[in-house]
Write an enzyme that holds these catalytic residues in place. Structure first.
Site, PDB file in Angstrom:
ATOM      1  N   THR A 166      43.583  32.144  33.714  1.00  0.00           N
ATOM      2  CA  THR A 166      43.926  31.889  34.899  1.00  0.00           C
ATOM      3  C   THR A 166      45.096  33.215  35.308  1.00  0.00           C
ATOM      4  OG1 THR A 166      45.887  30.367  34.680  1.00  0.00           O
ATOM      5  CG2 THR A 166      43.867  29.498  35.116  1.00  0.00           C
ATOM      6  N   GLN A 193      47.811  32.418  36.459  1.00  0.00           N
ATOM      7  CA  GLN A 193      49.291  32.141  36.268  1.00  0.00           C
ATOM      8  C   GLN A 193      49.542  32.405  34.867  1.00  0.00           C
ATOM      9  OE1 GLN A 193      47.254  30.129  38.485  1.00  0.00           O
ATOM     10  NE2 GLN A 193      48.052  31.509  40.155  1.00  0.00           N
ATOM     11  N   THR A 194      48.763  31.572  34.022  1.00  0.00           N
ATOM     12  CA  THR A 194      49.086  31.795  32.418  1.00  0.00           C
ATOM     13  C   THR A 194      48.998  32.978  31.774  1.00  0.00           C
ATOM     14  OG1 THR A 194      47.056  30.971  31.903  1.00  0.00           O
ATOM     15  CG2 THR A 194      48.438  29.344  32.309  1.00  0.00           C
ATOM     16  N   ARG A 195      47.596  33.883  32.268  1.00  0.00           N
ATOM     17  CA  ARG A 195      47.321  34.867  31.794  1.00  0.00           C
ATOM     18  C   ARG A 195      46.762  34.865  30.367  1.00  0.00           C
ATOM     19  NH1 ARG A 195      48.153  38.717  35.331  1.00  0.00           N
ATOM     20  NH2 ARG A 195      47.395  40.403  33.948  1.00  0.00           N
ATOM     21  N   ASP A 217      39.014  58.309  36.483  1.00  0.00           N
ATOM     22  CA  ASP A 217      39.353  57.104  36.021  1.00  0.00           C
ATOM     23  C   ASP A 217      38.925  56.883  34.598  1.00  0.00           C
ATOM     24  OD1 ASP A 217      40.480  55.918  38.183  1.00  0.00           O
ATOM     25  OD2 ASP A 217      38.967  56.001  39.336  1.00  0.00           O
ATOM     26  N   ASP A 239      42.591  53.139  47.307  1.00  0.00           N
ATOM     27  CA  ASP A 239      42.323  54.510  46.716  1.00  0.00           C
ATOM     28  C   ASP A 239      42.075  55.434  48.029  1.00  0.00           C
ATOM     29  OD1 ASP A 239      42.259  54.371  44.199  1.00  0.00           O
ATOM     30  OD2 ASP A 239      40.089  53.821  44.095  1.00  0.00           O
ATOM     31  N   ASP A 297      37.166  53.939  44.874  1.00  0.00           N
ATOM     32  CA  ASP A 297      36.292  52.993  45.439  1.00  0.00           C
ATOM     33  C   ASP A 297      36.903  52.086  46.006  1.00  0.00           C
ATOM     34  OD1 ASP A 297      37.180  51.656  43.097  1.00  0.00           O
ATOM     35  OD2 ASP A 297      35.246  51.034  42.488  1.00  0.00           O
TER      36      ASP A 297
END
Lengths: 567, 670
Positions: free
Chosen positions: B365, B367-369, B296, B510, B506
């Site tokens: 948030t 929604q808006t990112r 990763d 996965d 984890d």
């Protein structure tokens, strides 16, 4: 210390070795075409014969067999062939082409001879020219020279396929392999080779006896026969059964220095080619070269020691004792070389009597056989025997690179280890076990001509030769008794098929595995390190087991000569 | 975990001696065929001595028998010592497990051993968690020192990827409701105890194959030795049984057979000390065979946080304006990324300032990112370029938007993450956030490549970013925008090609990939599903460890190979000690084979058998510690090990036997 070694003697050994290496690729390419079932230039000519044979016998060459079916068909074929030859030998007296009116052969003798020829051993307890009719020689025995050689190559092909294929359930078709090898390789080569021998003066006739009047007016009977054709396959197929008892020491079998040299080369030709074929089959010819390299190092070491000892024999105060039984036409180097070639290669043809070698000179042939005839080795059996040791070498040392051992892309796991050990254990079991029996039983003790360690060497040689399917004899051993015929027969059968069956099982097990791609972390099985490792494992695991027997035979013989204690 | 003790500390050695004797019982010994053979031979000689049929001097026979028994004892001792080291660790684990009680939702208290899968329990502050399970309600900080040795508490909460709790760990704040996921006696702690004790140790495939080889060699040598009397008979003499026995025992591979299980136990033990729990020895072996490592990106290759590295204003926007806006938008942002923007702006002297009094913070948030700040004069927003443009559709068509996209692409191509900044709907520019590659990873990947192991970086980033990071970190390949399905498909694809794959993970999603991988290392902080699916659990939850795990697997295999090679190579010298001694009576000339110049036939035999016995305890430290492992290609590694253990194995016994012979002769033992 003065020695009888000469530059030309060493030159002969080295030139010979170089030529063997040169043969690997051309012969290997031809073999590889047969391995793959591809067409050779001879297919236009012989293709119809092959197809006709399949049609007549109802064989579908494209139908592949698993290892077990392959093995069972092979085994059934061998049993039938053994019975066939046994019958011919027993019935020799009533069969045609018997101008001398030779009688049928006894049970133990016929059994021994049938097994000897089926197993590519060609052990001969009799003097061929005085016991066998032309019919027995040509029909009963000569076919085995081809078929036993073809069988050995077929088994090697099956094992190659085990390495080369992945997630496969089959290892080839026994009948197709056998037919192709015989038709496109052994027969044509033999025709050419026999013609060459005839040109060199080897007899090839169906007439049997020639009467000659010597200068003194005495009458001498000279036995003739189809010698050249027998010689050709005897060498190429590492069979070794000569037409004459004296084998290649007989001037009719081996008339000139040229035939002598070509005979030696022809013994190694196919075995050398098979190493290249193996490399090509597993996709990396360097794998094949590494094997050939290890084989040739072992070979040169053996031939060198034998030559050194033989030549050195002249300095021992033995009043020409070392010259008794020696081949004087070709010289010491050629004799030592021939002995190393013939025993290394499971051939068993001889051009000098090994019994008459100096002790250490005689140790080398025994040792070569006890390793299992893997130095070039018998056709097919040499390479598959060698690969067994390669598997062990990979397993013992392969862990040292921190991975599950792999060889040419296949993981070597419990099953392969078990089978390889099983096959390798056959050698000490048969050689030492039967020698021990003969060394204590009265019937066995009656055999050796000499007493003391030399006599022991004679017994040891016989069972080493039989188990390793070599067929050469140390002479000096009266082996034509029911005791020796019986035990040696068993040793030959065990030495051949108790190895072949595990080898085929390994082929099946490997074929079913996935291919593991090689990475920088994979155990390197090419290069000098690997070659050295292989030699070490072969000498320690294959050779040391026999040290006690060699100590009591040739080594005791040698040290007693040195110490002038005598026996 | 317990602190590492000296290998031969008395508290370990004394119990091991007792166990070594207990392991002489035939039922135990039969599991080790080579040692069993040795014991049978020793018994036979003991019987022959008692019935008085030796043909040799009493003193010599007694010594021979004593050394044969010692050979067996050294072997059982090696195994007992390795087990003992694990048992010391198990003791501390067992302490954590004893006296666990469970509080049921109705307030009743019952012993933890009575809990069944599916039961629910309440765990209060200060309580020990009674069984493995999943948090179904609440959040708590948990001290897992009992199993991980790490005293910093970890957060466990219902839902998500941090819901698994382990028996024996302590809740240090809040209370949680836990659903039991284990069967009684089958918990994580139980398994761990069993593993470190070696109680349920099963032979691994590789060990089985090696045992077969050792048995095969034993049979071959048995044939070789048992035929000698017949040969000697031919030569007109005999060989005493005791001498034959000595030859047999020195030839059969007693050294590696005695150390084989100790090597395996010690290998598992090293892993446990490393805070990694392998569920089987097979998994450890597989680790050595790994061809492909899936790593990763976050946490393994990069430190996980990104840091601002550059301000890229749009054409016509002053650098200071962008920096000032970015600074203001980030002042209240406590994420490492936010803090790094503040640091960069101040360090470059581009912008200063504190949070205005009237500032209203706009949190990030889903929604808006977007996140940012609203003051009386302005609204500053930052976020992914796409999100920003979506929030301002009118600006999205402007040339400024095209400019911003171009800059963002440039940044992405460099492996960085673009973060757009806008003030009152006007696009100002882009902040470049850079992944911070962990120091030293590049070298380690180079080492792995040398060892033939391919590294594949798994990341959720887009391919452009991923390619740039992959190039910078030096991984061989990458899987961008990776979903759990992609991971699984990649593993399957590699395995189809015959390669073995290791990965760590984890999350619950996965789990399929962890189960599919040949070595799946689950993080201890992960979900129960992930911990069940993997065949190893890393108690420290450090994904970097995957690389070390591969090293430990290789070391285990190498130790086995090295000692096998050593054992086999030893035979040459032993032959040269015993064969002349055995046969010199028959043929005095064979004394020439006595290349070591050993004092007498009897002292030669005795010296060989003493060497054969003493080499076992001499190699115990190596077996337990493992051979030195350095990451390098197979060729050089083989050359090195072959020189040490192959060549060394050839030479060492010549020297050792000669030295012992000198001592034996000096002490008049034979």
């Amino acid at each position: 210390m003065t020695t009888g070694m000469t530059m030309s003697g060493w030159g002969l050994i080295l030139i010979f070795t170089a030529l063997v290496a040169l043969l690997a690729k051309p012969v290997g390419r031809w073999l590889f075409a047969l391995y793959e079932g591809r067409d050779t230039p001879l297919h236009r000519l012989l293709g119809p014969v092959e197809r006709g044979f399949y049609r007549a016998s109802g064989i579908d060459p494209a139908r592949e067999q698993g290892w077990l079916a392959y093995g069972l068909h092979m085994l059934a074929f061998q049993v039938v062939l053994t019975l066939f030859t046994y019958a011919i030998l027993r019935l020799q007296g009533v069969l045609p082409m018997n101008p001398r009116g030779l009688a049928g052969i006894g049970t133990d003798g016929a059994m021994n001879t049938a097994i000897a020829f089926v197993t590519n051993t060609n052990w001969q307890w009799y003097a061929g020219e005085s016991v066998l009719s032309n019919f027995s020689q040509m029909v009963g025995l000569t076919i085995h020279n081809f078929l036993s050689a073809a069988t050995g190559i077929a088994i090697a092909f099956a094992l190659f396929r085990g390495f080369a294929r992945h997630e496969a359930r089959t290892v080839g078709n026994f009948w197709a392999d056998c037919t192709r090898v015989t038709l496109y390789l052994l027969l044509p080569l033999c025709v050419v080779y026999a013609l060459f021998l005839v040109a060199c003066g080897v007899p090839q006739t169906l007439a049997s006896l020639v009467e000659a009047h010597t200068l003194e007016g005495a009458k001498q009977v000279i036995v003739l026969g189809p010698v050249a054709s027998q010689e050709a396959i005897k060498m190429l197929g590492t069979n070794g059964g000569g037409f004459y008892n004296a084998n290649s020491a007989h001037p009719f079998e081996n008339p000139t220095a040229l035939t002598n040299f070509v005979q030696m080369l022809s013994i190694f030709a196919i075995g050398s080619g098979l190493t290249w074929c193996f490399g090509r089959a597993v996709g990396n010819t360097r794998q094949g070269w590494a094997i050939l390299c290890a084989m040739l190092i072992l070979f040169v070491a053996g031939a060198g020691i034998a030559y050194w000892q033989e030549a050195d024999g002249a300095t021992l105060a033995m009043a020409g004792g070392h010259m008794e039984g020696k081949e004087v036409r070709f010289g010491i180097a050629a004799s030592a070389l021939f002995s190393a070639v013939t025993t290394a290669a499971s051939c068993g043809a001889v051009n000098a009597m090994h019994d008459s070698f100096t002790a250490i000179g005689g140790l080398i042939p025994i040792f070569n056989m006890q390793l299992g005839e893997i130095v070039i080795g018998g056709v097919g059996s040499g390479i598959y025997g060698f690969l067994l040791f390669a598997l062990l070498a990979v397993f013992v040392a392969g862990l040292m690179v921190g991975r599950t051992p792999e060889y040419v892309g296949k993981k070597i796991e419990a099953r392969e280890v078990k089978l390889a050990v099983l096959a390798i254990a056959v050698l000490p079991l048969s050689i030492l076990g039967f020698t021990a029996l003969a060394a204590v039983l009265p019937a066995g003790l009656a055999g050796p001509l000499n007493k003391g360690p030399h006599g022991f060497s004679e017994i040891l040689y016989a069972f080493s030769s039989a188990t390793a399917n070599n067929g050469s004899a140390f002479a000096g051993l009266s082996a034509g008794t029911p005791f020796y015929n019986g035990l040696l027969g068993v040793a030959m059968w065990v030495g051949r098929f108790f190895v072949i069956i595990p080898v085929l099982a390994i082929a099946g097990s490997l074929a079913a595995k996935r291919h593991t791609p090689a990475t920088a972390g994979s155990f390197p099985t090419t290069g000098a390190l690997w070659v050295g490792l292989l030699i070490g494992v072969i000498l320690i695991l294959g050779g040391l087991t026999f040290l006690p027997s060699l100590a009591l035979g040739p080594i005791a013989d040698q040290v007693s000569v040195l110490a002038h204690t005598g026996f | 975990m317990s602190t590492p003790q000296s290998m031969f500390a008395p508290e370990l050695v004394l119990p091991a001696m007792r166990d070594a004797l207990r392991k002489l019982a035939p039922r135990e010994l039969i599991g080790n065929p080579v040692l069993f053979t040795t014991a049978v031979v020793a018994t036979l000689l003991t019987v022959l001595l008692v019935i008085g049929d030796g043909g040799l001097s009493l003193g010599f026979q007694l010594q021979l028998i004593a050394w044969l028994w010692l050979t067996v004892l050294f072997g059982t001792f090696a195994e007992a010592l390795a087990e003992g080291r694990g048992r010391a660790q198990a003791a501390s684990l067992r302490a954590a497990k004893s006296d666990l009680v469970a509080r049921l939702p109705d307030g009743r208290m019952i012993p933890a051993s009575q809990l069944q899968r599916g039961d629910e329990v309440i765990v209060e502050t200060g309580d020990l968690i009674p069984a493995d399970g999943e948090v179904i309600e609440g959040v708590a900080s948990v001290n897992e020192a009992a199993i991980t040795g790490e005293s910093a508490p970890v957060i466990r909460e219902a839902g998500g990827d941090r819901s698994a709790v382990t028996a024996g760990t302590r809740v240090i704040s809040d209370h949680i409701r836990v659903r039991v996921t284990q069967e009684p006696g089958q918990g994580f702690l139980d398994r761990m105890i069993a593993l470190v004790e070696g109680a349920q140790r099963q032979k691994t495939p590789n060990e089985i194959a090696l045992t077969i080889l050792l048995v095969g060699l034993t049979i071959i040598f048995l044939i070789a030795v048992s035929t000698i009397p017949a040969f000697a008979h031919y030569a007109g003499g005999g060989v005493p049984v005791a001498v034959l026995a000595a030859l047999l025992i020195t030839l059969i591979p007693t050294t590696i057979a005695a150390l084989l299980s100790a090597i395996g136990i010690a290998g598992m033990d090293r892993l446990v000390r490393f805070n990694v729990l392998a569920k089987s020895g097979r998994a450890v072996e597989a680790a050595g065979d790994i061809d492909v490592l899936l790593l990763d990106k976050t946490g393994t290759i990069t430190v996980g946080d990104r840091a601002a590295c550059e301000f890229r204003p749009l054409t016509g926007v002053p650098m200071e304006r962008l920096a000032q806006a970015a600074l203001l938008a980030s002042l209240a942002d406590e994420t490492p990324e936010g803090r790094s923007i503040v640091v960069l702006a101040r360090a470059a002297n581009l912008a200063q300032g504190a949070l205005p009094e009237d500032a209203q913070i706009i949190p990030f948030t889903a929604q808006t990112r977007l996140s940012g700040i609203r003051t009386a004069q302005s609204l500053i927003q930052k976020g992914a370029v796409d999100s920003l443009l979506r929030a301002h559709p009118d600006a999205a068509q402007s040339p400024a938007a095209a400019d911003m996209r171009r800059i963002a692409d440039d940044i992405a191509r460099l492996g960085q993450t673009p973060l757009g900044v806008a003030e009152n709907g006007r696009l100002l520019g882009v902040v470049a956030l850079k992944d911070i590659i962990k120091s030293g990873v590049r070298d380690r990947f180079a080492q792995l490549r040398q060892m033939g192991i391919r590294t594949v970086m798994i990341t959720g980033d887009n391919p452009l970013t991923a390619a740039a990071i992959a190039a910078e970190a030096g991984v061989d390949d990458f899987l961008a925008e990776a979903t759990p399905e992609d991971k699984l498909a990649l593993i399957r694809h590699e395995q189809q090609g015959g390669r073995l794959v290791a990965m760590c993970g984890d999350g619950t999603n996965d789990a399929p990939a962890l189960a599919q991988a040949d070595v799946g290392v689950a993080m201890n902080t992960g979900t129960q599903a992930a911990r069940e699916a993997g065949n190893m659990v890393d108690l420290d939850s450090d994904p970097t460890k995957l690389i070390e795990i591969v090293g430990l697997g290789k070391q285990l295999l190498m130790t086995r190979g090295a000692l096998t090679t050593f054992s086999v190579a030893n035979d040459v010298a032993k032959y040269f000690a015993i064969i002349p001694a055995m046969f010199v009576v028959l043929y005095p000339g064979l004394g020439a084979l006595n290349v070591m110049g050993l004092a007498s036939p009897q002292s030669a035999i005795l010296s060989a058998i003493i060497f054969n016995a003493l080499i076992i305890p001499a190699l115990v430290p190596l077996a337990l510690r493992g051979v030195t492992y350095r990451p390098m290609g197979a060729g050089p590694m083989l050359a090195r090990n072959l020189a040490i253990y192959g060549l060394g194995g050839l030479i060492a016994p010549f020297v050792g036997i000669k030295a012992i012979d000198l001592a034996v002769a000096a002490l008049n033992l034979a």
